[in-house]
Design an enzyme around this catalytic site. Structure first.
Site, PDB file in Angstrom:
ATOM      1  N   THR A 152      24.515  74.921  22.973  1.00  0.00           N
ATOM      2  CA  THR A 152      25.358  74.708  24.149  1.00  0.00           C
ATOM      3  C   THR A 152      24.586  74.867  25.445  1.00  0.00           C
ATOM      4  O   THR A 152      24.868  74.181  26.431  1.00  0.00           O
ATOM      5  CB  THR A 152      26.544  75.695  24.133  1.00  0.00           C
ATOM      6  OG1 THR A 152      27.356  75.424  22.986  1.00  0.00           O
ATOM      7  CG2 THR A 152      27.400  75.583  25.381  1.00  0.00           C
ATOM      8  N   TYR A 166      32.501  69.379  24.283  1.00  0.00           N
ATOM      9  CA  TYR A 166      31.270  68.854  24.880  1.00  0.00           C
ATOM     10  C   TYR A 166      30.280  68.504  23.764  1.00  0.00           C
ATOM     11  O   TYR A 166      30.526  68.752  22.583  1.00  0.00           O
ATOM     12  CB  TYR A 166      30.663  69.888  25.825  1.00  0.00           C
ATOM     13  CG  TYR A 166      30.462  71.241  25.189  1.00  0.00           C
ATOM     14  CD1 TYR A 166      29.320  71.526  24.440  1.00  0.00           C
ATOM     15  CD2 TYR A 166      31.438  72.232  25.301  1.00  0.00           C
ATOM     16  CE1 TYR A 166      29.162  72.755  23.824  1.00  0.00           C
ATOM     17  CE2 TYR A 166      31.276  73.468  24.682  1.00  0.00           C
ATOM     18  CZ  TYR A 166      30.141  73.722  23.955  1.00  0.00           C
ATOM     19  OH  TYR A 166      29.991  74.932  23.336  1.00  0.00           O
ATOM     20  N   THR A 172      25.003  79.289  20.122  1.00  0.00           N
ATOM     21  CA  THR A 172      25.563  80.628  19.906  1.00  0.00           C
ATOM     22  C   THR A 172      26.159  80.826  18.514  1.00  0.00           C
ATOM     23  O   THR A 172      26.295  81.969  18.068  1.00  0.00           O
ATOM     24  CB  THR A 172      26.646  80.934  20.961  1.00  0.00           C
ATOM     25  OG1 THR A 172      27.667  79.938  20.900  1.00  0.00           O
ATOM     26  CG2 THR A 172      26.037  80.986  22.350  1.00  0.00           C
ATOM     27  N   ASP A 173      26.507  79.747  17.821  1.00  0.00           N
ATOM     28  CA  ASP A 173      27.215  79.905  16.544  1.00  0.00           C
ATOM     29  C   ASP A 173      26.414  80.695  15.521  1.00  0.00           C
ATOM     30  O   ASP A 173      26.976  81.516  14.781  1.00  0.00           O
ATOM     31  CB  ASP A 173      27.593  78.539  15.970  1.00  0.00           C
ATOM     32  CG  ASP A 173      28.764  77.908  16.695  1.00  0.00           C
ATOM     33  OD1 ASP A 173      29.359  78.575  17.555  1.00  0.00           O
ATOM     34  OD2 ASP A 173      29.084  76.736  16.397  1.00  0.00           O
ATOM     35  N   LYS A 218      28.581  87.398  17.649  1.00  0.00           N
ATOM     36  CA  LYS A 218      29.480  86.575  18.463  1.00  0.00           C
ATOM     37  C   LYS A 218      30.904  86.964  18.100  1.00  0.00           C
ATOM     38  O   LYS A 218      31.285  86.953  16.929  1.00  0.00           O
ATOM     39  CB  LYS A 218      29.245  85.089  18.185  1.00  0.00           C
ATOM     40  CG  LYS A 218      30.083  84.165  19.046  1.00  0.00           C
ATOM     41  CD  LYS A 218      29.718  82.697  18.810  1.00  0.00           C
ATOM     42  CE  LYS A 218      30.550  81.789  19.714  1.00  0.00           C
ATOM     43  NZ  LYS A 218      30.175  80.353  19.575  1.00  0.00           N
ATOM     44  N   GLU A 227      34.144 101.825  -3.119  1.00  0.00           N
ATOM     45  CA  GLU A 227      35.221 101.029  -3.705  1.00  0.00           C
ATOM     46  C   GLU A 227      34.800 100.354  -5.010  1.00  0.00           C
ATOM     47  O   GLU A 227      35.571  99.580  -5.581  1.00  0.00           O
ATOM     48  CB  GLU A 227      35.685  99.967  -2.701  1.00  0.00           C
ATOM     49  CG  GLU A 227      36.413 100.540  -1.498  1.00  0.00           C
ATOM     50  CD  GLU A 227      37.700 101.254  -1.887  1.00  0.00           C
ATOM     51  OE1 GLU A 227      38.420 100.750  -2.756  1.00  0.00           O
ATOM     52  OE2 GLU A 227      37.965 102.334  -1.327  1.00  0.00           O
TER      53      GLU A 227
END
Length: 361
Positions: free
Chosen positions: A44, A58, A124-125, A197, A318
């Site tokens: 981006t 975009y 950023t992903d 993120k 667990e």
């Protein structure tokens, strides 16, 4: 031939001396700028929209590295900057092969005496994943800083230019040496291991919600308040210099009414490791345990992580990890646990050794 009176001659010499010493003092006072290489991968921060108000929908990865640098002329005040276009992709398309290519280039550059730090522009992903991968395989104490943007370069109040300026400033700073791979976003400094993120679209998306960010960038200076205690960069045991590929590791997501279909498909497709992103403290549904156990007996390494996003996944909490021969992910989220497991599998398939690595890195 010119003739000067003695007084005039000494006045001229004195003036020249004053000018010379002033210049020397000025040069001595001027800070020496570091050499920072920007490696651009797209994202981006290099994206463009249809209008100045386009912040969704975009097109990512359309602006080249030279235009990114030209758009922030202030970079010249904090470092001698050069740029390379390594990839031009949206970061959801980042692959293991991309990571190996990028890491090898970073290591080559950092070995050069004329490179003081590196900035990587990134979508950023998957920025947090690339940052952690580099944190484990970069073999230098010199700063490596990843940076991105939540708004494209054409948007009103685009965050990319200031983020890039801060990243270059950080990469050129002696304060960042030895701190591991860093992420510079929204005037904040984060450790690659712990940052995530956390929002789909807002500029403050990158946070280290539980363990805390490392510091701020303010007034053209980085301020560190914390450092990561986990080993990184030059202190890791991982060497990718001769690697051409990484072992296949996949993530299985836990949820109510979960069955083994996805897990079985990954195993059939050749997964050497599975990250089970379980509910709560990495809990395992009864329907899935037989398939997980069978996969481990066939040699696939199983790591129990959590989809929660915070907290330690307790070994033998667990699930009986000792009996099942599983590994607990500690505080790593599933996507970062996958990265560590891939690198661990280049060294060993022994679950006890891999558990040690999860408590080390």
């Amino acid at each position: 031939m010119l003739h000067h009176k003695p007084a005039q001659f000494f006045t001229v010499v004195a003036t020249m001396f004053v000018l010379f010493t002033s210049n020397v003092r000025a040069e001595a006072a001027a800070p020496k700028l570091g050499n920072v290489t920007i490696l651009a991968t797209g994202g981006t921060i290099a994206g463009t929209g249809a209008s100045s108000t386009t912040t969704i929908g975009y097109t990512a990865a359309t602006v080249g590295v030279e235009r990114l640098i030209q758009a922030v002329p202030e970079l010249a005040k904090v470092a001698n900057v050069t740029g390379e276009q390594v990839f031009q992709i949206a970061s959801e398309n980042m692959s293991n092969e991309h990571w190996l290519t990028l890491a090898k280039r970073v290591n080559v550059l950092l070995a050069q005496s004329n490179v003081d730090g590196i900035v990587i522009t990134h979508g950023t992903d998957t920025l947090e994943e690339t940052a952690y991968f580099l944190d484990l395989v970069v073999k230098s104490k010199k700063p490596v800083v990843l940076v991105g943007a939540m708004r494209p370069s054409t948007a009103l109040s685009a965050d990319g230019p200031l983020n890039l300026y801060n990243a270059v400033l950080l990469a050129a700073s002696a304060d960042a040496v030895g701190k591991g791979v860093l992420v510079a976003m929204n005037d904040q400094i984060h450790a690659a291991r712990d940052v995530s993120k956390t929002n789909t679209s807002t500029p403050d998306s990158f946070k280290t919600t539980e363990l805390g960010m490392l510091g701020y960038i303010q007034g053209n200076k980085p301020y560190f308040y914390h450092v990561s205690s986990r080993k990184h960069t030059t202190d890791t045991e991982f060497d990718i210099s001769n690697l051409q590929s990484l072992p296949q590791v996949d993530i299985v997501y836990g949820y109510a009414n979960m069955g083994p279909a996805a897990l079985n498909a990954f195993i059939a497709a050749g997964a050497k490791g599975i990250i089970h992103a379980g509910v709560g403290d990495g809990s395992l549904a009864h329907k899935v345990v037989p398939s997980l156990s069978a996969a481990r007996k066939q040699g696939t390494v199983i790591v129990r992580a959590s989809r929660v996003g915070q907290g330690i996944v307790a070994r033998n909490g667990e699930a009986n990890d000792d009996e099942l021969d599983f590994v607990a992910a500690d505080t790593l989220n599933p996507q970062k646990a996958r990265i560590l497991l891939m690198l661990a599998l280049t060294k060993t398939g022994n679950s006890k050794e891999i558990q040690r690595m999860f408590y080390t890195y």
